[in-house]
Design a protein around this motif. Structure first.
Motif, short mmCIF file in Angstrom:
data_model
loop_
_atom_site.label_atom_id
_atom_site.label_comp_id
_atom_site.label_asym_id
_atom_site.label_seq_id
_atom_site.Cartn_x
_atom_site.Cartn_y
_atom_site.Cartn_z
N ALA B 149 -72.57 -19.12 -3.87
CA ALA B 149 -73.62 -19.13 -2.84
C ALA B 149 -73.73 -17.77 -2.17
CB ALA B 149 -73.31 -20.22 -1.81
N LEU B 150 -72.59 -17.15 -1.91
CA LEU B 150 -72.60 -15.83 -1.28
C LEU B 150 -73.25 -14.78 -2.19
CD1 LEU B 150 -71.63 -14.13 1.18
CD2 LEU B 150 -69.56 -13.66 -0.14
N MET B 151 -72.91 -14.83 -3.47
CA MET B 151 -73.48 -13.88 -4.43
C MET B 151 -74.99 -14.09 -4.55
SD MET B 151 -70.99 -12.10 -5.26
CE MET B 151 -69.66 -12.42 -4.15
N LEU B 152 -75.40 -15.36 -4.52
CA LEU B 152 -76.82 -15.67 -4.61
C LEU B 152 -77.56 -15.06 -3.43
CD1 LEU B 152 -78.74 -17.39 -6.41
CD2 LEU B 152 -78.49 -19.21 -4.72
N LEU B 153 -76.96 -15.23 -2.26
CA LEU B 153 -77.58 -14.65 -1.06
C LEU B 153 -77.65 -13.13 -1.20
CD1 LEU B 153 -78.67 -15.22 1.78
CD2 LEU B 153 -76.35 -14.94 2.65
N GLY B 154 -76.58 -12.55 -1.75
CA GLY B 154 -76.57 -11.10 -1.96
C GLY B 154 -77.70 -10.66 -2.89
N LEU B 155 -77.92 -11.44 -3.93
CA LEU B 155 -78.97 -11.06 -4.89
C LEU B 155 -80.36 -11.17 -4.28
CD1 LEU B 155 -77.63 -12.66 -8.20
CD2 LEU B 155 -77.99 -10.24 -7.75
N THR B 156 -80.55 -12.16 -3.42
CA THR B 156 -81.90 -12.31 -2.85
C THR B 156 -82.21 -11.19 -1.86
OG1 THR B 156 -81.08 -13.70 -1.09
CG2 THR B 156 -81.93 -14.81 -3.05
N THR B 157 -81.18 -10.49 -1.40
CA THR B 157 -81.45 -9.41 -0.46
C THR B 157 -81.86 -8.13 -1.21
OG1 THR B 157 -79.16 -8.70 -0.52
CG2 THR B 157 -79.76 -10.24 1.21
N VAL B 158 -82.03 -8.26 -2.51
CA VAL B 158 -82.28 -7.08 -3.33
C VAL B 158 -83.54 -6.33 -2.90
CG1 VAL B 158 -83.62 -8.20 -5.14
CG2 VAL B 158 -82.23 -6.22 -5.69
N THR B 159 -84.51 -7.06 -2.35
CA THR B 159 -85.74 -6.39 -1.91
C THR B 159 -85.40 -5.31 -0.90
OG1 THR B 159 -85.98 -8.27 -0.46
CG2 THR B 159 -87.47 -8.15 -2.35
N GLY B 160 -84.29 -5.50 -0.21
CA GLY B 160 -83.87 -4.50 0.76
C GLY B 160 -83.55 -3.16 0.11
N LEU B 161 -83.22 -3.19 -1.17
CA LEU B 161 -82.82 -1.96 -1.85
C LEU B 161 -84.00 -1.24 -2.48
CD1 LEU B 161 -79.65 -3.04 -3.81
CD2 LEU B 161 -79.77 -1.47 -1.91
N THR B 162 -85.09 -1.98 -2.65
CA THR B 162 -86.18 -1.42 -3.44
C THR B 162 -87.18 -0.71 -2.55
OG1 THR B 162 -87.38 -3.48 -3.26
CG2 THR B 162 -85.93 -3.21 -5.14
#
Lengths: 329, 503
Positions: B149-162
């Motif tokens: 669940a934590l990793m999933l949350l991390g992946l969804t924050t990816v827009t923050g990197l783009t």
């Protein structure tokens, strides 16, 4: 006359040269190692083989038993195959040795190594046997191995057992236990021993396959308990822990730890390592800080004895991995 | 009061001349090891381990933990100066740190990293000292479902990197996830997409990828404009090195948030400084009032992650000291050391070896103070390195990239990998894709996949396991919301516009 003197001189020169060369060769031979020795650890820093080799090299260097430097190099990858393939390819190079794990047998059986312990490397010494046990956390309802087996029979295929890797020692252990006790469990593979301990201690799985040193600290703190060990006799430092066999679930499974060199190692190199390793395993430091700390069984198997042990191991792996469907037809 | 008595005991041990000397040696070596690309804290600690055998366990751990702390500081230097991450936890610092350097603000970037690291490192030790037993319990409650669940949350924050193009960001992430699939499948034991190559069977190691994407890719991109960029506009007057009042104001909260986020992520087994730094970056971008500056030299993008990775390295000591379980590769090596010194790491360590534990804690305070002084002092000479003409600097960066890729595991394969990803990084940059999103997916992907599959084996009810356990339920719902909310907003906006247009 003139001619014969000349030819005599030539013979003399040749003989001298040969003798000198021979002497130089002998001199070089008696001087093994003649350059820095590379000690390959085919696994990442922090693992069992890494600890083993760094302990051994530490003892050798502190006692100045090697005239040249010894470099430990981690060549991790492919569950050990990258490092062992490197060793196999260094055939004949006396200045490359490696930490020996059961991978040298199992990866050959699985076809991931091109050569095995007899044709691809020289087994220098098997120094320890690491047992495998089934452990639970203290809150677990299972007080004994019988409790566990009974629960597994009541709920076939429901109990979870954590172990490191797939088609690994832990996986085979679980499979052998299933066969011996006539039960079925769910094996959950983890990346490392540490992750298994976490899963067991957090109650995320019902039990875990453990090397003694992975769980001993938790047991001493009364946070975990061991149910049984897959050894032939009870461990000297854990007399209260029954073996699976004595409880009627007969199977034996263990992990060996050793040191191997390249194939075609010259005799003087074999001699140097066997003698040096003998000195290492004789130190109090080794006995106290390595063997006893890690609850290992000390052995000193060299030459044919070691090879035959590994031959036997190969048979066991072939059978177990074949049953697990890990071998390609 | 017990705490103070223990701490006094600790400082009594740590402040002997020999141990202070070892701490100084440790932080200097650690800084260098961190700064050299490829040689990370784990291999640094492994390298020095044999040296410590002649010492007392306390002296040994002081040397090693000072080295660990030092490498966390040192990794920043090459990230900021030449866009080449010194070790994995500093990858994310490249994004804004290097942009700051290009703007002639390498000094403030390094300064805020050093200061943030100091605050986070020190606060991390305070948390370690006061809350360990509590945290140990919390760490254990994180099983496979919670980790997923934590990793999933991390992946969804990816827009923050783009950058501006979210779609290209997601494409970069998916590319990263696909690369994360390469290698041994933990459940079946088969090698996937390996094509019979041993090195591939191991998966795509992310540090050579990151060095390629950032460092080497930067050289390629820079080569195009090299004529224009004779010298980077570095300023090195003492005033230019100092942070401005605005810098301080902007960094304050990122440091605080990074500290807490980093520490708690670090405590979790399996996570660690790298993941903490990524999550901190995306968090900072989410809460920032000017997210458009991220990727163009926002100081928050350095302050947050650099604090987070230091706090996480302190956090990783919690499971090591209280449970005897390694939280990261580096602590795994240290645990090996503990055993060789004759200690038994585990739940009883605090009780049985108080001088060891408290000596370690006290030495961590000391190491952080030493590192702050050392790193602030280093800034001017490091900045001066940027005075080199770019053509020469470029060659040096290539040397760093190649040795860095090789040094991590002594494999030429990794050098090839670095070069390939360097070219890819150049192309991605040209076309507006996000190398950072790819690296994030490559870091989180394997962890997420393993945790997902372990959860599904354990679960009796399929995917429901993620909703029936409270921690994972909250995290998964947050992750779903992170994806759904922008989508719904975009949809309603579109509908509203359509409603207006026909009129």
């Amino acid at each position: 006359m003139c001619r014969s003197v000349l030819s005599r001189l030539t013979v003399l020169a040749v003989v001298t040269a040969i003798t000198l060369a021979g002497a130089a060769g002998a001199l070089a031979q008696s001087k093994y190692p003649s350059r820095t020795v590379e000690v390959v650890v085919p696994f990442a820093p922090g693992g069992g083989t890494d600890n083993l080799m760094r302990t051994i090299v530490g003892i050798i260097e502190r006692n100045k038993w090697s005239p040249t430097a010894i470099n430990v190099v981690n060549r991790a990858g492919g569950s050990g195959t990258v490092g062992y393939t490197y060793l196999i390819n260094k055939k004949g190079d006396p200045h490359v040795i490696a930490g020996g794990a059961p991978t040298i047998v199992s990866a050959k059986v699985e076809g991931r190594l091109s050569a095995g312990h007899r044709d691809g490397m020289t087994v220098l010494m098997i120094v320890a046997i690491d047992e495998l046990m089934l452990s639970v956390r203290s809150e677990s309802p299972f007080q004994t191995i019988e409790d566990f087996v009974k629960a597994a029979k009541d709920r076939p295929g429901q109990l979870t057992v954590a172990g490191t890797g797939t088609n690994s020692e832990d996986h085979i252990f679980t499979y052998l236990l299933e066969k011996a006790a006539g039960i079925k469990v769910k094996y959950v593979p983890f990346q490392s021993g540490g992750e298994c301990v976490t899963a067991v201690m957090g109650g995320h799985v019902d039990a875990g396959v453990m090397n003694p040193n992975e769980i001993i600290a938790q047991v001493e703190a009364k946070k975990a308990r061991n149910l049984a060990v897959a050894a032939k006799k009870r461990m000297p430092d854990a007399q209260g822990l029954p073996t699976f066999a004595e409880k009627g679930y007969e199977f034996y499974w263990e992990q060996m730890r050793g040191v191997v060199g390249t194939a075609g190692l010259p005799p003087e190199a074999v001699k140097f390592w066997q003698e040096t390793l003998k000195k290492v395993v004789g130190t109090t430091e080794w006995k106290e800080n390595y063997i006893k700390r890690n609850l290992l069984t000390a052995v000193e198997w060299t030459g044919e004895e070691a090879n035959q042990y590994l031959d036997g191991l190969r048979g066991k792996y072939e059978k177990a991995l074949g049953d697990l469907g890990a071998l390609k037809k | 009061m017990d705490l103070f008595a223990n701490l006094a005991l600790g400082f009594g041990v740590a402040l002997t001349p020999m141990n202070v000397l070892l701490a100084v040696a440790g932080v200097i070596m650690g800084t260098l090891i961190g700064a050299l690309p490829g040689v990370g804290p784990a291999s640094g600690v492994a390298l020095l381990l044999p040296l410590t055998f002649g010492m007392s366990p306390t002296s040994g751990i002081i040397l090693l933990s000072a080295l660990y702390a030092g490498s966390m500081y040192g990794g920043t230097i090459t990230s900021v100066l030449i866009n080449t991450p010194g070790e994995s936890a500093s990858v994310v610092t490249c994004i804004d740190g290097y942009q700051m350097a290009l703007q002639g603000r390498a000094g403030p970037a390094l300064g805020v990293a050093a200061f943030g690291s100091f605050v986070a490192g020190t606060a991390g030790v305070v948390l370690l000292m006061t809350m360990s037993p509590l945290l140990a319990k919390w760490a254990l409650s994180f099983g496979p479902p919670e980790t997923f669940a934590l990793m999933l949350l991390g992946l969804t924050t990816v827009t923050g990197l783009t950058g501006d193009d979210a779609l290209k960001g997601y494409i970069s992430m998916v590319l990263g996830l696909m690369l994360a699939m390469v290698g041994f499948d933990i459940v079946s034991g088969d090698a996937r997409y390996a094509f019979g190559i041993n090195e591939m069977a191991d998966g795509v190691d992310f540090l050579p990828v990151a060095i390629g994407l950032f460092g080497f890719g930067e050289v390629l991109a820079g080569a195009e404009g090299a004529a224009k960029m004779e010298i980077l506009h570095a300023k090195y007057g003492l005033r230019d090195v100092m942070l401005t009042a605005t810098d301080w104001a902007r960094s304050r909260w990122p440091i605080v948030r990074g500290t807490f986020l980093g520490f708690f992520i670090g405590v979790l087994p399996g996570a660690g400084p790298t993941i903490a730094s990524f999550l901190s970056y995306t968090l900072e971008k989410k809460v920032s009032r000017h997210p458009e500056e991220f990727g163009h030299g926002a100081i928050e993008g350095v302050a947050g992650p650099e604090s987070a990775n230091n706090a996480a390295s302190a956090g990783a000591m919690v499971p090591m000291l209280t449970l005897g379980i390694p939280g990261s590769a580096t602590t795994a090596v240290m645990l090996g050391g503990l055993m060789m010194w004759g200690l038994r790491p585990g739940p009883l360590l605090f009780e049985k070896n108080p001088d060891f534990v408290w000596g370690l804690i006290a030495s961590l305070y000391l190491a952080n103070v030493l590192l702050l002084i050392l790193n602030i002092g280093f800034i001017p000479p490091f900045e001066r390195a940027l005075r080199l003409p770019y053509t020469i600097l470029m060659a040096l960066i290539i040397v760093f990239c190649v040795t860095g890729a090789y040094a991590q595991s002594n494999k030429l394969w990794d050098v090839g990998q670095m070069l390939v990803f360097g070219v890819l990084g150049y192309l991605m940059r040209k076309l507006g894709y996000s190398p950072a999103a790819l690296v994030l997916a490559l870091v989180l992907g394997p962890l997420a996949e393993r945790a997902l599959r372990q959860s599904l084996i354990i679960s009796d009810s399929g995917l429901m396991i993620f909703f029936t356990r409270p921690i994972s339920a909250v995290l998964v719902i947050a992750a779903l919301a992170a994806v759904a909310v922008p989508l719904v907003r975009a949809l309603t906006d579109a509908l509203r516009r359509r409603a207006v247009v026909p009129a």
